[in-house]
Enzyme design. Structure first.
Site, mmCIF file in Angstrom:
data_model
loop_
_atom_site.group_PDB
_atom_site.id
_atom_site.type_symbol
_atom_site.label_atom_id
_atom_site.label_comp_id
_atom_site.label_asym_id
_atom_site.label_seq_id
_atom_site.Cartn_x
_atom_site.Cartn_y
_atom_site.Cartn_z
ATOM 1 N N LEU A 40 2.208 -7.301 4.812
ATOM 2 C CA LEU A 40 1.812 -5.983 4.346
ATOM 3 C C LEU A 40 3.044 -5.107 4.233
ATOM 4 C CD1 LEU A 40 -1.357 -5.386 6.532
ATOM 5 C CD2 LEU A 40 -1.177 -6.501 4.297
ATOM 6 N N GLU A 41 3.169 -4.451 3.107
ATOM 7 C CA GLU A 41 4.223 -3.474 2.870
ATOM 8 C C GLU A 41 3.526 -2.132 2.742
ATOM 9 O OE1 GLU A 41 7.520 -2.455 -0.622
ATOM 10 O OE2 GLU A 41 6.317 -4.269 -0.754
ATOM 11 N N VAL A 42 3.915 -1.168 3.549
ATOM 12 C CA VAL A 42 3.394 0.186 3.414
ATOM 13 C C VAL A 42 4.575 1.047 3.004
ATOM 14 C CG1 VAL A 42 2.300 2.155 4.542
ATOM 15 C CG2 VAL A 42 1.522 -0.161 5.059
ATOM 16 N N SER A 48 9.922 1.533 2.244
ATOM 17 C CA SER A 48 8.907 0.589 2.701
ATOM 18 C C SER A 48 9.172 0.067 4.100
ATOM 19 C CB SER A 48 8.863 -0.624 1.754
ATOM 20 O OG SER A 48 8.539 -0.241 0.448
ATOM 21 N N PHE A 71 0.845 -1.184 0.000
ATOM 22 C CA PHE A 71 0.000 0.000 0.000
ATOM 23 C C PHE A 71 0.882 1.236 0.000
ATOM 24 C CE2 PHE A 71 -2.434 -3.232 2.351
ATOM 25 C CZ PHE A 71 -3.573 -3.279 1.566
#
Length: 131
Positions: free
Chosen positions: A120-122, A109, A73
Site C-alpha cells: 500500500l502506498e499512501v 508517499s 491511495f
C-alpha cells in the site's frame, strides 16, 4: 468510449476480519455488506470489494491470490500527521516518505503492507516537502 474513473477494485483476502479491521482502523475506510453477504470497503466515491481466498466470487481474475496487489491511495492533510497516525496504529513502513509522481502531479508517499502482504502506498499532494 473514454474511461472516466475507477469505480471499484477487488482484493482477494485470507482473513476477512483482519482485512476489514486493518483498512477501517488504519485507512479510515467504511466496511459495508452488500448483495448476499458480500464485504467491501468504501472511501470517497470508490470501494474495494473483498473476495475470500478460499472461494473467490465469480467471475474473478485468472489466478486470484492474497497479497498480489500494489495500490496507491491519496490522503488529505500533512505527511507528518500521516506518519504519526501510522505509527500510532503500529504500522511498519516499507519506505518513505519519498517523492513520487501521481496521476495529477508530484506526491509524497509512504509504503507499508496490509495483513495479506499487499503493498500500500499512501500519498499526499502538496505536502510542503521541498522538491
Amino acid at each position: 468510449m473514454q474511461i472516466d474513473r475507477l469505480d471499484h477494485l477487488v482484493l482477494t483476502v485470507q482473513d476477512m476480519s483482519a482485512t476489514i479491521d486493518f483498512y477501517s482502523q488504519v485507512l479510515g475506510m467504511q466496511a459495508v455488506t452488500f448483495g448476499e453477504g458480500r464485504n467491501a470497503l468504501v472511501f470517497g466515491q470508490q470501494k474495494i470489494n473483498l473476495h475470500p481466498a478460499e472461494c473467490p466470487i465469480a467471475p474473478h481474475a485468472a489466478h486470484p491470490v492474497p497479497g498480489s496487489a500494489d495500490l496507491c491511495f491519496i490522503a488529505q492533510g500533512d505527511i507528518h500527521e500521516l506518519l504519526a497516525h501510522l505509527r500510532n496504529c503500529g504500522v511498519a513502513l516499507e519506505a518513505g516518505p519519498v517523492l513520487r509522481t501521481g496521476a495529477a502531479g508530484p506526491i509524497t508517499s509512504v509504503y507499508f503492507r496490509d495483513p495479506d502482504g499487499n503493498l500500500l502506498e499512501v500519498s499526499i499532494y502538496d505536502s510542503g516537502i521541498k522538491r
